[in-house]
Design a protein around this motif. Structure first.
Motif, PDB file in Angstrom:
ATOM      1  N   LEU A   1       0.835  -1.206   0.000  1.00  0.00           N
ATOM      2  CA  LEU A   1       0.000   0.000   0.000  1.00  0.00           C
ATOM      3  C   LEU A   1       0.867   1.251   0.000  1.00  0.00           C
ATOM      4  O   LEU A   1       0.593   2.223  -0.728  1.00  0.00           O
ATOM      5  N   ALA A   2       1.932   1.233   0.793  1.00  0.00           N
ATOM      6  CA  ALA A   2       2.833   2.391   0.843  1.00  0.00           C
ATOM      7  C   ALA A   2       3.488   2.621  -0.522  1.00  0.00           C
ATOM      8  O   ALA A   2       3.594   3.764  -0.991  1.00  0.00           O
ATOM      9  N   LEU A   3       3.910   1.545  -1.171  1.00  0.00           N
ATOM     10  CA  LEU A   3       4.520   1.669  -2.491  1.00  0.00           C
ATOM     11  C   LEU A   3       3.519   2.192  -3.521  1.00  0.00           C
ATOM     12  O   LEU A   3       3.865   3.012  -4.387  1.00  0.00           O
ATOM     13  N   ALA A   4       2.280   1.715  -3.427  1.00  0.00           N
ATOM     14  CA  ALA A   4       1.257   2.165  -4.361  1.00  0.00           C
ATOM     15  C   ALA A   4       0.925   3.643  -4.148  1.00  0.00           C
ATOM     16  O   ALA A   4       0.737   4.410  -5.111  1.00  0.00           O
ATOM     17  N   LEU A   5       0.875   4.071  -2.895  1.00  0.00           N
ATOM     18  CA  LEU A   5       0.623   5.481  -2.593  1.00  0.00           C
ATOM     19  C   LEU A   5       1.766   6.350  -3.124  1.00  0.00           C
ATOM     20  O   LEU A   5       1.526   7.422  -3.709  1.00  0.00           O
ATOM     21  N   TRP A   6       2.995   5.899  -2.923  1.00  0.00           N
ATOM     22  CA  TRP A   6       4.138   6.650  -3.423  1.00  0.00           C
ATOM     23  C   TRP A   6       4.098   6.757  -4.941  1.00  0.00           C
ATOM     24  O   TRP A   6       4.385   7.807  -5.509  1.00  0.00           O
ATOM     25  N   ALA A   7       3.714   5.626  -5.608  1.00  0.00           N
ATOM     26  CA  ALA A   7       3.641   5.637  -7.074  1.00  0.00           C
ATOM     27  C   ALA A   7       2.590   6.594  -7.593  1.00  0.00           C
ATOM     28  O   ALA A   7       2.670   7.087  -8.722  1.00  0.00           O
ATOM     29  N   ARG A   8       1.589   6.879  -6.739  1.00  0.00           N
ATOM     30  CA  ARG A   8       0.524   7.801  -7.127  1.00  0.00           C
ATOM     31  C   ARG A   8       0.764   9.214  -6.563  1.00  0.00           C
ATOM     32  O   ARG A   8      -0.141  10.031  -6.535  1.00  0.00           O
ATOM     33  N   ASP A   9       2.007   9.463  -6.093  1.00  0.00           N
ATOM     34  CA  ASP A   9       2.365  10.777  -5.527  1.00  0.00           C
ATOM     35  C   ASP A   9       1.494  11.138  -4.340  1.00  0.00           C
ATOM     36  O   ASP A   9       1.106  12.297  -4.160  1.00  0.00           O
ATOM     37  N   ARG A  10       1.207  10.138  -3.512  1.00  0.00           N
ATOM     38  CA  ARG A  10       0.414  10.395  -2.317  1.00  0.00           C
ATOM     39  C   ARG A  10       1.191   9.957  -1.086  1.00  0.00           C
ATOM     40  O   ARG A  10       2.017   9.068  -1.164  1.00  0.00           O
TER      41      ARG A  10
END
Length: 211
Positions: A202-211
């Motif tokens: 989830l953290a990686l996905a948020l980072w990938a979405r600039d969040r």
């Protein structure tokens, strides 16, 4: 052609049509043989699992009756006094001879394994995992979740399902599908909040979405 489903509601299909199974104890016999994956299960073990607290004097006769009913169910066209092809007798027990794609849990496992082949492109792995997960029908052996002899296989399949979901998120992230990966990772953490891998994804996905 005989097919069975143990992911979610237990179901038996003969030639593509669902058929009614003859009672819980007969289904328990069938499930024990499914769990053995073609190996012989002794008559003694089957009986112990059917009647764990007190074995009735009629246990042997009852088991023979269940076997006869199951054979009629699985091979309705078999001529009288001819050998069974699917539910086989052994010197001290019984076994099921099914095709590798006859059980939905086996098919799911094979599909997930096929997505782990070295060199498989990320988009192909993601598509394969998504298809495998879409075929997941629910809790493994749900009707028999209270039977201790199903615990090992139920746990193994549930872990395989969770790992496939996590691998799909990671594969989608590597393939640039961050939006879908974020949705999937969010579902993982909501449903299984104690598994750290879901939170990492989830953290990686948020980072990938600039969040």
């Amino acid at each position: 052609m005989v097919a069975m489903k143990v992911l979610g509601a237990f179901q038996v299909e003969v030639d593509g049509r669902p058929v009614a199974t003859p009672g819980r104890l007969a289904r328990m016999v069938l499930v024990q043989l499914l769990l053995a994956r073609g190996e012989v299960v002794s008559t003694e073990r089957i009986i112990e699992r059917l009647w764990p607290t007190r074995v009735p004097s009629s246990a042997q006769a009852s088991l023979h009756a269940y076997i006869a009913r199951l054979r009629r169910l699985l091979e309705p066209e078999r001529a009288p006094r001819t050998a069974a092809r699917l539910l086989l007798s052994a010197p001290y027990g019984y076994a099921l001879a099914l095709e590798p794609d006859a059980l939905d849990a086996w098919v799911f496992e094979d599909r997930v394994a096929a997505c782990s082949v070295a060199g498989l492109p990320a988009h192909a792995a993601a598509e394969g995992l998504a298809e495998a997960l879409a075929s997941w029908g629910g809790q493994p052996y749900a009707e028999f979740a209270d039977e201790p002899w199903t615990a090992g296989e139920r746990t193994r399949l549930e872990e395989l399902h969770r790992a496939a979901r996590e691998r799909l998120v990671a594969t989608r992230l590597s393939h640039g599908q961050a939006a879908q990966a974020l949705t999937d990772a969010g579902a993982l953490t909501r449903e299984q909040p104690l598994h750290e891998e879901g939170w990492r994804l989830l953290a990686l996905a948020l980072w990938a979405r600039d969040r």
